[in-house]
Enzyme design. Structure first.
Site, PDB file in Angstrom:
ATOM      1  N   ASN A   1       0.823  -1.206   0.000  1.00 20.90           N
ATOM      2  CA  ASN A   1       0.000   0.000   0.000  1.00 20.90           C
ATOM      3  C   ASN A   1       0.861   1.261   0.000  1.00 20.90           C
ATOM      4  O   ASN A   1       0.654   2.185  -0.781  1.00 20.90           O
ATOM      5  CB  ASN A   1      -0.914  -0.032   1.227  1.00 20.90           C
ATOM      6  CG  ASN A   1      -2.030   0.981   1.135  1.00 20.90           C
ATOM      7  OD1 ASN A   1      -2.339   1.470   0.055  1.00 20.90           O
ATOM      8  ND2 ASN A   1      -2.610   1.312   2.258  1.00 20.90           N
ATOM      9  N   VAL A   2       1.868   1.303   0.882  1.00 19.22           N
ATOM     10  CA  VAL A   2       2.737   2.481   0.981  1.00 19.22           C
ATOM     11  C   VAL A   2       3.730   2.518  -0.179  1.00 19.22           C
ATOM     12  O   VAL A   2       3.919   3.551  -0.824  1.00 19.22           O
ATOM     13  CB  VAL A   2       3.485   2.500   2.329  1.00 19.22           C
ATOM     14  CG1 VAL A   2       4.425   3.700   2.406  1.00 19.22           C
ATOM     15  CG2 VAL A   2       2.495   2.534   3.499  1.00 19.22           C
TER      16      VAL A   2
ATOM     17  N   ARG B   1       8.174  -9.875  -4.230  1.00 21.38           N
ATOM     18  CA  ARG B   1       8.187 -11.344  -4.277  1.00 21.38           C
ATOM     19  C   ARG B   1       7.569 -11.862  -5.570  1.00 21.38           C
ATOM     20  O   ARG B   1       7.989 -12.888  -6.109  1.00 21.38           O
ATOM     21  CB  ARG B   1       7.446 -11.916  -3.062  1.00 21.38           C
ATOM     22  CG  ARG B   1       8.223 -11.845  -1.769  1.00 21.38           C
ATOM     23  CD  ARG B   1       7.569 -12.690  -0.694  1.00 21.38           C
ATOM     24  NE  ARG B   1       6.253 -12.194  -0.343  1.00 21.38           N
ATOM     25  CZ  ARG B   1       6.028 -11.345   0.659  1.00 21.38           C
ATOM     26  NH1 ARG B   1       7.022 -10.905   1.390  1.00 21.38           N
ATOM     27  NH2 ARG B   1       4.809 -10.930   0.930  1.00 21.38           N
TER      28      ARG B   1
ATOM     29  N   GLU C   1      11.327   8.268   9.440  1.00 17.95           N
ATOM     30  CA  GLU C   1      10.166   9.052   9.894  1.00 17.95           C
ATOM     31  C   GLU C   1       8.870   8.259   9.758  1.00 17.95           C
ATOM     32  O   GLU C   1       7.971   8.368  10.591  1.00 17.95           O
ATOM     33  CB  GLU C   1      10.077  10.357   9.101  1.00 17.95           C
ATOM     34  CG  GLU C   1       8.982  11.306   9.565  1.00 17.95           C
ATOM     35  CD  GLU C   1       9.241  11.855  10.958  1.00 17.95           C
ATOM     36  OE1 GLU C   1       8.431  11.544  11.856  1.00 17.95           O
ATOM     37  OE2 GLU C   1      10.230  12.573  11.153  1.00 17.95           O
TER      38      GLU C   1
ATOM     39  N   GLY D   1       2.836   7.376  10.927  1.00 21.54           N
ATOM     40  CA  GLY D   1       2.489   7.654   9.538  1.00 21.54           C
ATOM     41  C   GLY D   1       2.953   8.999   9.034  1.00 21.54           C
ATOM     42  O   GLY D   1       4.148   9.301   8.980  1.00 21.54           O
TER      43      GLY D   1
ATOM     44  N   ILE E   1       2.610  11.952  10.308  1.00 25.28           N
ATOM     45  CA  ILE E   1       2.947  12.979  11.293  1.00 25.28           C
ATOM     46  C   ILE E   1       4.457  13.161  11.358  1.00 25.28           C
ATOM     47  O   ILE E   1       5.187  12.205  11.639  1.00 25.28           O
ATOM     48  CB  ILE E   1       2.412  12.608  12.690  1.00 25.28           C
ATOM     49  CG1 ILE E   1       0.905  12.379  12.657  1.00 25.28           C
ATOM     50  CG2 ILE E   1       2.759  13.697  13.701  1.00 25.28           C
ATOM     51  CD1 ILE E   1       0.344  11.856  13.959  1.00 25.28           C
TER      52      ILE E   1
ATOM     53  N   GLY F   1     -10.542  -1.925   6.378  1.00 23.43           N
ATOM     54  CA  GLY F   1      -9.134  -2.003   6.034  1.00 23.43           C
ATOM     55  C   GLY F   1      -8.201  -1.382   7.053  1.00 23.43           C
ATOM     56  O   GLY F   1      -6.993  -1.284   6.825  1.00 23.43           O
TER      57      GLY F   1
ATOM     58  N   LYS G   1       6.990   1.225  18.312  1.00 24.36           N
ATOM     59  CA  LYS G   1       7.060   2.669  18.098  1.00 24.36           C
ATOM     60  C   LYS G   1       7.462   3.394  19.388  1.00 24.36           C
ATOM     61  O   LYS G   1       8.192   4.399  19.337  1.00 24.36           O
ATOM     62  CB  LYS G   1       5.708   3.176  17.599  1.00 24.36           C
ATOM     63  CG  LYS G   1       5.337   2.617  16.223  1.00 24.36           C
ATOM     64  CD  LYS G   1       3.899   2.907  15.866  1.00 24.36           C
ATOM     65  CE  LYS G   1       3.541   2.313  14.507  1.00 24.36           C
ATOM     66  NZ  LYS G   1       2.118   2.470  14.157  1.00 24.36           N
TER      67      LYS G   1
END
Length: 438
Positions: A16-17, A48, A130, A135, A137, A188, A206
Site C-alpha cells: 500500500n505504501v 516477491r 520518519e 504515519g 505525522i 481495512g 514505536k
C-alpha cells in the site's frame, strides 16, 4: 544551466505504501528534482511476485525479484518490506555499498536498531525512518532536531490507528470489542490477523523508537512493558464515559526516579483512561497524535493521519529528499543522537493512577474495609462510586464499585489490587486500568 546529477533510488516492497511512493517518484519527478538538486530515478522495485495485482499502475519493467543486485547499485534505498529478514540483510548490504537508507520498518528498528545505526555511522551514510512512527505525522525529526536543545521529560502517544478506531467506536456507539474489530477489518484499518495491533506490539515498537530519540539512549522492544486492548469491555468504556474519561491505548515514555533514587526511563504501552478535556482524548477514528512535555518548550502536540498509503508515503518522501540532499551536498550522514545511557526502569517504578472495578458483597462495613486496605498500602482513593444490582435468579444483591486512586507508584497500586482480591467481601476484580492526565 548546470546539468542535474541523477541518483538511483531502489524501492524494496510495493504494498500500500510502497506503491504510492513509486507513483509520487514518477509523477512528481520534476518537483522532487527541484527540491533535492538531483534527478531521483526509480531504478527498480523489488517484490516477491512481479505479476501480483496492485492498486497503482506502474511500469512493469521496474519490477524485479533480485533485491540484492538492486540495492548494490543504488544511491538511496527505500525499505518498505517490513519484518526482520530479508529486510535487515538488504539494509546492511545497501549501507555497506554506500547507499543511504529510508525505512518504515518499526519492528526491525525496535529490535535491531543499534546494529543498523552503527553500520550507518561506519559507512558514513544516512539512515532515516520518519515513516516508522505515526504515519504522516512529522514527529521524529522535531524530536531529533527541533527539540535537541531542550530536555524532554515525557512522551504520550496514540500511535496505532487500528486500536484507536476500535476504542473510538466502542466509546461513540457502545459497540462490543469484537464488533468494533470486525468493522475495522471491513474498512481495512485492521489486518486479517490483528494481533500486532490489538495486543499492543506495534505500539510498543514505536514506543521504543520514540523513547530512544527523546532520551538519547537506545531502548529496545524488550525494554517496553506492553498490554493490549483485548480485555477492555464495553462496560469499562461506559463506566469511563460516565466518570468523564475516555479509554485510549497510549505509548508512554517518561523520565523518573525510582524508590532507590536511580534516575531512568519507563517505557510502557497499555489502555489508559484520559479526562475528556485532555488533548489526546479528542483524537478520533484511525488518527494518531503524540503529546510531548519538555522543560523549556512546555507541552506540544503533533496530530495527523497515522496510517494509509498516501499519508505514510509523504513521510517516506520527506526522508528521501533529506537523504538525496545529503548525497548531493556531501558531508556525513545523519547520525544517532545517543549521548549516554539512561537505564530502562520497570513499569513498577512509574507513578500513575488506577481505575479499579470491583464486584463486592452488599453488606455493612465493606467500603470501610476496602478503604482501610488501600490506606495500609499507601494508596489514597480520589473517587469511589457504588451501584447496587440484584441477581434475577438468586435474588442476591451485590454492589459494583468503581474506584479511581490518587497518583502512586505502580508497584504500590499493583500490590493493593492483589490484596483487595484476598478480601472475603470481594466477588471479583472486574477491571484494572491506568489513568493519566489528571
Amino acid at each position: 544551466m548546470t546539468e542535474l546529477r541523477t541518483l538511483k533510488v531502489a524501492l524494496l516492497g510495493c504494498g500500500n505504501v510502497g506503491a504510492q511512493v513509486a507513483r509520487i517518484l514518477i509523477d512528481d519527478a520534476g518537483a522532487l528534482a527541484a527540491r533535492t538538486g538531483a534527478r531521483l530515478e526509480l531504478s527498480g522495485i523489488a517484490v516477491r511476485n512481479v505479476d501480483a495485482e496492485r492498486d497503482v499502475e506502474l511500469p512493469r519493467e521496474l519490477f524485479t525479484t533480485d533485491a540484492d543486485t538492486l540495492v548494490k547499485d543504488a544511491d538511496v534505498v527505500i525499505e518498505l518490506m517490513g519484518g526482520i529478514e530479508p529486510a535487515r540483510t538488504l539494509i546492511l548490504t545497501a549501507m555497506r555499498n554506500g547507499a543511504c537508507v529510508v525505512s518504515g520498518n518499526k519492528a526491525l528498528l525496535a529490535q535491531d536498531g543499534p546494529t543498523l545505526y552503527e553500520e550507518a555511522d561506519k559507512a558514513g551514510v544516512q539512515l532515516s525512518y520518519e515513516a516508522a512512527v505515526a504515519g504522516a505525522i512529522p514527529i521524529l525529526r522535531p524530536i531529533r532536531d527541533s527539540l535537541s536543545g531542550d530536555r524532554i521529560t515525557r512522551v504520550l502517544g496514540i500511535v496505532n490507528g487500528t486500536t484507536n478506531y476500535i476504542l473510538d467506536q466502542m466509546d461513540s456507539t457502545g459497540a462490543q470489542f469484537a464488533d468494533a474489530l470486525a468493522e475495522a477489518q471491513r474498512l481495512g484499518y485492521a489486518e486479517a490477523d490483528p494481533t500486532a495491533d490489538i495486543e499492543g506490539y506495534d505500539a510498543a515498537a514505536k514506543a521504543a523508537i520514540l523513547a530512544s530519540l527523546s532520551f538519547h539512549t537506545r531502548f529496545a522492544l524488550e525494554d517496553v512493558s506492553c498490554e493490549g486492548i483485548t480485555a477492555v469491555s464495553a462496560a469499562d468504556i461506559a463506566a469511563a464515559k460516565e466518570a468523564g474519561f475516555v479509554i485510549k491505548l497510549l505509548a508512554i515514555a517518561e523520565k523518573l526516579t525510582d524508590e532507590d533514587g536511580k534516575t531512568g526511563v519507563s517505557v510502557r504501552v497499555h489502555p489508559t483512561l484520559l479526562p475528556r478535556e485532555h488533548p489526546l482524548a479528542a483524537v478520533r477514528g484511525a488518527f494518531n497524535a503524540v503529546f510531548i512535555e519538555a522543560e523549556n518548550a512546555g507541552e506540544l502536540m503533533f496530530y495527523g493521519q497515522g496510517a494509509g498509503g498516501t499519508p505514510t508515503a509523504s513521510a517516506v518522501l520527506g526522508d528521501l529528499v533529506s537523504a538525496a540532499r545529503r548525497v548531493v551536498l556531501g558531508g556525513p550522514g545523519r547520525t544517532e543522537t545517543t549521548t549516554g545511557h539512561v537505564p530502562a526502569l520497570p513499569i513498577d517504578a512509574s507513578i500513575t493512577s488506577y481505575y479499579i472495578g470491583l464486584d463486592v458483597a452488599d453488606q455493612p462495613g465493606v467500603l470501610a474495609r476496602i478503604a482501610q486496605l488501600f490506606a495500609e498500602h499507601g494508596v489514597s482513593i480520589e473517587i469511589m462510586r457504588q451501584t447496587i444490582h440484584r441477581d434475577a435468579e438468586s435474588n442476591v444483591e451485590s454492589a459494583e464499585l468503581r474506584i479511581v486512586t490518587h497518583r502512586a507508584r505502580e508497584a504500590a497500586l499493583a500490590a493493593t489490587v492483589e490484596a483487595v482480591k484476598g478480601l472475603d467481601v470481594i466477588n471479583s476484580v472486574t477491571s484494572v486500568l491506568r489513568v493519566e492526565g489528571v
